[in-house]
Design a protein around this motif. Sequence first.
Motif, PDB file in Angstrom:
ATOM      1  N   PRO A 396       0.815  -1.230  -0.093  1.00 59.93           N
ATOM      2  CA  PRO A 396      -0.034   0.012   0.077  1.00 59.93           C
ATOM      3  C   PRO A 396       0.901   1.322  -0.087  1.00 59.93           C
ATOM      4  CG  PRO A 396      -0.009  -0.957   2.208  1.00 59.93           C
ATOM      5  CD  PRO A 396       1.023  -1.695   1.255  1.00 59.93           C
ATOM      6  N   SER A 397       2.144   1.051  -0.126  1.00 59.73           N
ATOM      7  CA  SER A 397       2.986   2.331   0.034  1.00 59.73           C
ATOM      8  C   SER A 397       2.710   3.479  -0.997  1.00 59.73           C
ATOM      9  CB  SER A 397       4.340   2.229   0.084  1.00 59.73           C
ATOM     10  OG  SER A 397       4.985   1.305  -1.085  1.00 59.73           O
ATOM     11  N   THR A 398       2.580   3.078  -2.095  1.00 56.95           N
ATOM     12  CA  THR A 398       2.104   4.250  -3.027  1.00 56.95           C
ATOM     13  C   THR A 398       0.842   4.868  -2.836  1.00 56.95           C
ATOM     14  OG1 THR A 398       3.269   3.066  -4.746  1.00 56.95           O
ATOM     15  CG2 THR A 398       1.587   4.580  -5.579  1.00 56.95           C
ATOM     16  N   ARG A 399      -0.232   4.034  -2.463  1.00 55.23           N
ATOM     17  CA  ARG A 399      -1.352   4.769  -2.066  1.00 55.23           C
ATOM     18  C   ARG A 399      -1.414   5.845  -0.881  1.00 55.23           C
ATOM     19  NH1 ARG A 399      -7.506   1.999  -2.255  1.00 55.23           N
ATOM     20  NH2 ARG A 399      -6.438   0.094  -1.022  1.00 55.23           N
ATOM     21  N   ILE A 400      -0.613   5.035   0.231  1.00 55.23           N
ATOM     22  CA  ILE A 400      -0.484   5.938   1.460  1.00 55.23           C
ATOM     23  C   ILE A 400       0.060   7.409   0.904  1.00 55.23           C
ATOM     24  CG2 ILE A 400       0.756   6.367   3.640  1.00 55.23           C
ATOM     25  CD1 ILE A 400       0.398   3.215   3.765  1.00 55.23           C
ATOM     26  N   ASP A 401       1.323   7.324   0.073  1.00 56.83           N
ATOM     27  CA  ASP A 401       1.702   8.546  -0.571  1.00 56.83           C
ATOM     28  C   ASP A 401       0.653   9.578  -1.114  1.00 56.83           C
ATOM     29  OD1 ASP A 401       4.232   7.601   0.483  1.00 56.83           O
ATOM     30  OD2 ASP A 401       4.945   7.096  -1.625  1.00 56.83           O
ATOM     31  N   VAL A 402      -0.353   8.654  -2.044  1.00 57.29           N
ATOM     32  CA  VAL A 402      -1.073   9.543  -2.817  1.00 57.29           C
ATOM     33  C   VAL A 402      -2.109   9.986  -1.673  1.00 57.29           C
ATOM     34  CG1 VAL A 402      -2.724   9.584  -4.575  1.00 57.29           C
ATOM     35  CG2 VAL A 402      -0.806   8.249  -4.900  1.00 57.29           C
ATOM     36  N   ILE A 403      -2.717   9.327  -0.714  1.00 57.49           N
ATOM     37  CA  ILE A 403      -3.673   9.818   0.357  1.00 57.49           C
ATOM     38  C   ILE A 403      -2.975  11.120   0.813  1.00 57.49           C
ATOM     39  CG2 ILE A 403      -4.662   9.520   2.505  1.00 57.49           C
ATOM     40  CD1 ILE A 403      -4.782   6.537   1.632  1.00 57.49           C
ATOM     41  N   LEU A 404      -1.806  11.039   1.056  1.00 55.16           N
ATOM     42  CA  LEU A 404      -1.268  12.106   1.985  1.00 55.16           C
ATOM     43  C   LEU A 404      -0.800  13.379   1.149  1.00 55.16           C
ATOM     44  CD1 LEU A 404       1.646  10.264   4.157  1.00 55.16           C
ATOM     45  CD2 LEU A 404      -0.648  11.343   4.847  1.00 55.16           C
ATOM     46  N   LYS A 405      -0.597  13.232  -0.249  1.00 53.04           N
ATOM     47  CA  LYS A 405      -0.598  14.270  -1.093  1.00 53.04           C
ATOM     48  C   LYS A 405      -1.966  14.882  -1.490  1.00 53.04           C
ATOM     49  CE  LYS A 405       0.264  13.079  -5.487  1.00 53.04           C
ATOM     50  NZ  LYS A 405      -0.519  13.060  -6.507  1.00 53.04           N
ATOM     51  N   GLU A 406      -2.858  14.058  -1.716  1.00 54.20           N
ATOM     52  CA  GLU A 406      -4.373  14.520  -1.742  1.00 54.20           C
ATOM     53  C   GLU A 406      -4.848  15.331  -0.534  1.00 54.20           C
ATOM     54  OE1 GLU A 406      -5.305  14.627  -4.709  1.00 54.20           O
ATOM     55  OE2 GLU A 406      -5.015  12.689  -5.674  1.00 54.20           O
ATOM     56  N   ALA A 407      -4.368  14.998   0.745  1.00 55.49           N
ATOM     57  CA  ALA A 407      -4.839  15.766   1.665  1.00 55.49           C
ATOM     58  C   ALA A 407      -4.266  17.109   1.895  1.00 55.49           C
ATOM     59  CB  ALA A 407      -4.465  14.959   2.994  1.00 55.49           C
ATOM     60  N   LYS A 408      -3.171  17.295   0.931  1.00 57.49           N
ATOM     61  CA  LYS A 408      -2.552  18.658   1.041  1.00 57.49           C
ATOM     62  C   LYS A 408      -3.141  19.628   0.256  1.00 57.49           C
ATOM     63  CE  LYS A 408       1.798  16.932   2.858  1.00 57.49           C
ATOM     64  NZ  LYS A 408       3.269  16.535   2.516  1.00 57.49           N
ATOM     65  N   ASP A 409      -3.881  19.021  -0.727  1.00 52.17           N
ATOM     66  CA  ASP A 409      -4.826  19.864  -1.685  1.00 52.17           C
ATOM     67  C   ASP A 409      -6.039  20.523  -1.121  1.00 52.17           C
ATOM     68  OD1 ASP A 409      -6.354  21.044  -3.643  1.00 52.17           O
ATOM     69  OD2 ASP A 409      -5.936  19.115  -5.108  1.00 52.17           O
ATOM     70  N   PRO A 410      -5.989  21.739  -1.036  1.00 54.86           N
ATOM     71  CA  PRO A 410      -7.092  22.653  -0.273  1.00 54.86           C
ATOM     72  C   PRO A 410      -8.369  22.281  -0.746  1.00 54.86           C
ATOM     73  CG  PRO A 410      -5.706  24.189  -1.299  1.00 54.86           C
ATOM     74  CD  PRO A 410      -5.025  22.772  -1.622  1.00 54.86           C
ATOM     75  N   GLU A 411      -8.333  21.677  -2.108  1.00 56.97           N
ATOM     76  CA  GLU A 411      -9.818  21.746  -2.782  1.00 56.97           C
ATOM     77  C   GLU A 411     -10.520  20.287  -2.557  1.00 56.97           C
ATOM     78  OE1 GLU A 411      -9.936  24.795  -6.385  1.00 56.97           O
ATOM     79  OE2 GLU A 411      -8.898  23.044  -6.809  1.00 56.97           O
ATOM     80  N   VAL A 412      -9.636  19.216  -1.931  1.00 57.18           N
ATOM     81  CA  VAL A 412     -10.320  18.046  -1.896  1.00 57.18           C
ATOM     82  C   VAL A 412     -11.014  17.827  -0.453  1.00 57.18           C
ATOM     83  CG1 VAL A 412      -9.466  15.642  -1.315  1.00 57.18           C
ATOM     84  CG2 VAL A 412      -8.063  17.161  -2.831  1.00 57.18           C
TER      85      VAL A 412
END
Lengths: 500, 56
Positions: A396-412
Motif C-alpha cells: 500500500p505504500s504508493t497509495r498512502i503517498d497519494v492519500i497524503l498528497k491529496e490531503a494537502k490539496d485544499p480543494e479536496v
Amino acid sequence: MIVTKELNSISGVKEVLVGMGTDLNKELTGNLNLMTPEIEELTPNDFYIAVDTEKEEVFEEVVSKVDELLSKKAESQTSDYQPATFDSAVDALPDANMVVISVPGEYAADEAKKALNKGIHVMLFSDNVPIEKEIELKKLAHEKGLLVMGPDCGTAIINGVPLCFANAVNKGDIGIVGASGTGIQEVSSIIGKLGSGITQAIGTGGRDLRAEVGGIMMIDGIRALQKDPNTEVIVLISKPPAKEIEEKVLNTLKESDKPAVVHFIGGDPEVAKAYGAYAGLTLEDTAYKAVALSRGEEVVDVVDFTRDKEELEKAAKEEATKFSQGQKYLRGLYSGGTLAYEALQILQEEGIDGYSNIPLKSEFKLEDVFKSKAHTVLDLGEDEFTVGKPHPMIDPSTRIDVILKEAKDPEVAVILLDFVIGYGANRDIVGEILPGIIKAREYAEKEGRHLTFVAFVCGTNEDPQNLEKCEVTLKENGVYVLPSNAQAVRFSEKLISSIK
Amino acid sequence: MSNINELFGKELKVINMGLDSFGDDLKEQNIKTVQMRWRPPAGGSKKMMSLLSKLK
C-alpha cells in the motif's frame, strides 16, 4: 518483490530494487533513475541492490535487511522439494490438474503450452504476453477442451478454491465467467455476503473478448457452466466486447435454458436483454440479480443504498457542512482497476466527469497521473504507479503517498478508497493504510480543513482478513464504510453534491 | 464431457510456477500444491535464449 516492499518501509529509502541482473530488472532500474555503469555490466547470475537514498547508513541498513529477509526465506523453503522444471513438477504431482503461472510474460506462454500439451488446465496470471501467443494458447486449449484463464488473469475460483487474487466464497449454484479480476471479486463476494454461493468463477483475461481473440475462453467457459449440473445461474462480467464477439457470446448463452445475468461494464444494458438475458447495471446489481434468480425470487434493479438510506442521506448532508470554503472535490484512490472504472461510470451517470489515468473520455485523461485535478479517480494498479513495486493490493505504500498528497490539496473534500481482501491480497491492508488515513486527516485539520474518508471492503467473512473485522476497524476510525463499490461511490457523490 | 467439466468434479491439484505467495495461499487451504523453483531459460539472457531457440 515482497522483499522490496519491506525495504521500502525503511526510513530514508526513496526507491529500492533488489534482484538478479536480468534485462528486465536492469530496465526497471533505469526507469527508477538508479542505473549505473556497474549495474549495466551485470549478468543474470549477479545479485544486486539499488537504493535511492541520501544517506550511506540507509544503504547499509537495506543491505543487512536484505540478508535477514533472504536467509529467512531460504529457511522456510528448505522443507519442501521444489522442482526446477515443469516435467519434474509433474513427476512430483502426477495428477496435477491446474498450473498457476506468474513468471515474467516473455516466458509465460511457452510454459503454458507445456502444461496444455500435458492435458493440464492453466491459470495465466502473467501479463505482457503477446496477443498472438494468447490466441495460439487459447486455440490449443479449445482443441484439447482445457482452460487457459489469462494471460493477465488475476482471479479465479475453481471447485471452491480461490486462485491468485480471489475470495473465499461459499459454494452455491451461480457460475461466473469474467474478463475482469476485481469485477469477479466484487460480484462473487457480494453473492457470498448475501448468503448464496458459486460453483465456479472462471477468469478469461482482459483481452479474451477482443475481436482478435474471439472470446474463445468466455464461450468455452459458458458452455462448461451450461453443462455443469451444479450451476443453475450464469453470470458474465466484462467490459463491452467487440460487436461481433458480443453477438457470439450472447448467442452462446441462448444455447441453454439456464438464466443469465450479463454485465458489460459501461455497455448498453438493452443489448443483453435483447438476447433474453438479464442486464446487470453495476457489479453489485449483477450479484443481487444472480442471487434472486438462484432463489427463484423476483429480479429487480438494485441501484440505491440497500440499507439505512435515509440515515445515509442525512449523514451526507451533515458531513458536508464540515468542509471549509473551497473544499469541493472527490479523489477516488483505487487498487482495483475495474472498481475504479465502475466508479467513473457511476459518477458519470450522476453528471460528474472524473479525471483519471483510465478515463471514460479522452479529454479527461490526466496529463500527469501524479497531479490529480477536479474530481479524480485513479487506478493505482496501472503500470505508471507500480514500476519496481508490487501491486497496491499487496503493497500500500504508493497509495498512502497519494492519500497524503491529496490531503494537502485544499480543494479536496472526500477521499474514496477500495479495500480488496482475500487470498493474494495483503493480509493486513486495513491496518497498513489506516495510519496514512489518520495522518492525512490530522494534516487537513491542522490546516483548518475537514477530510472525509469513504470506503468499502471487497471480500467475505471467510477470507483470511475477515470482512467484518476490516469494516469495523475502518468505522471505528471514522471512515464511512458502505457495503459495495457502487454504494460507496453514490455516497461520495451525495457528499460532494451536498456541499453548498 | 469436456475436460473442463471433468475438472469441476475433481479435487484441485496445483503446480505453482512463479510467485511463492500464490502457492503458500493454496497450501494454507490444504490444497495439494507443488511449488516450482522456476528460473528463466538460459539464465534470463535474451541473447542466449535466442541462440538456444535456433538450436531447437
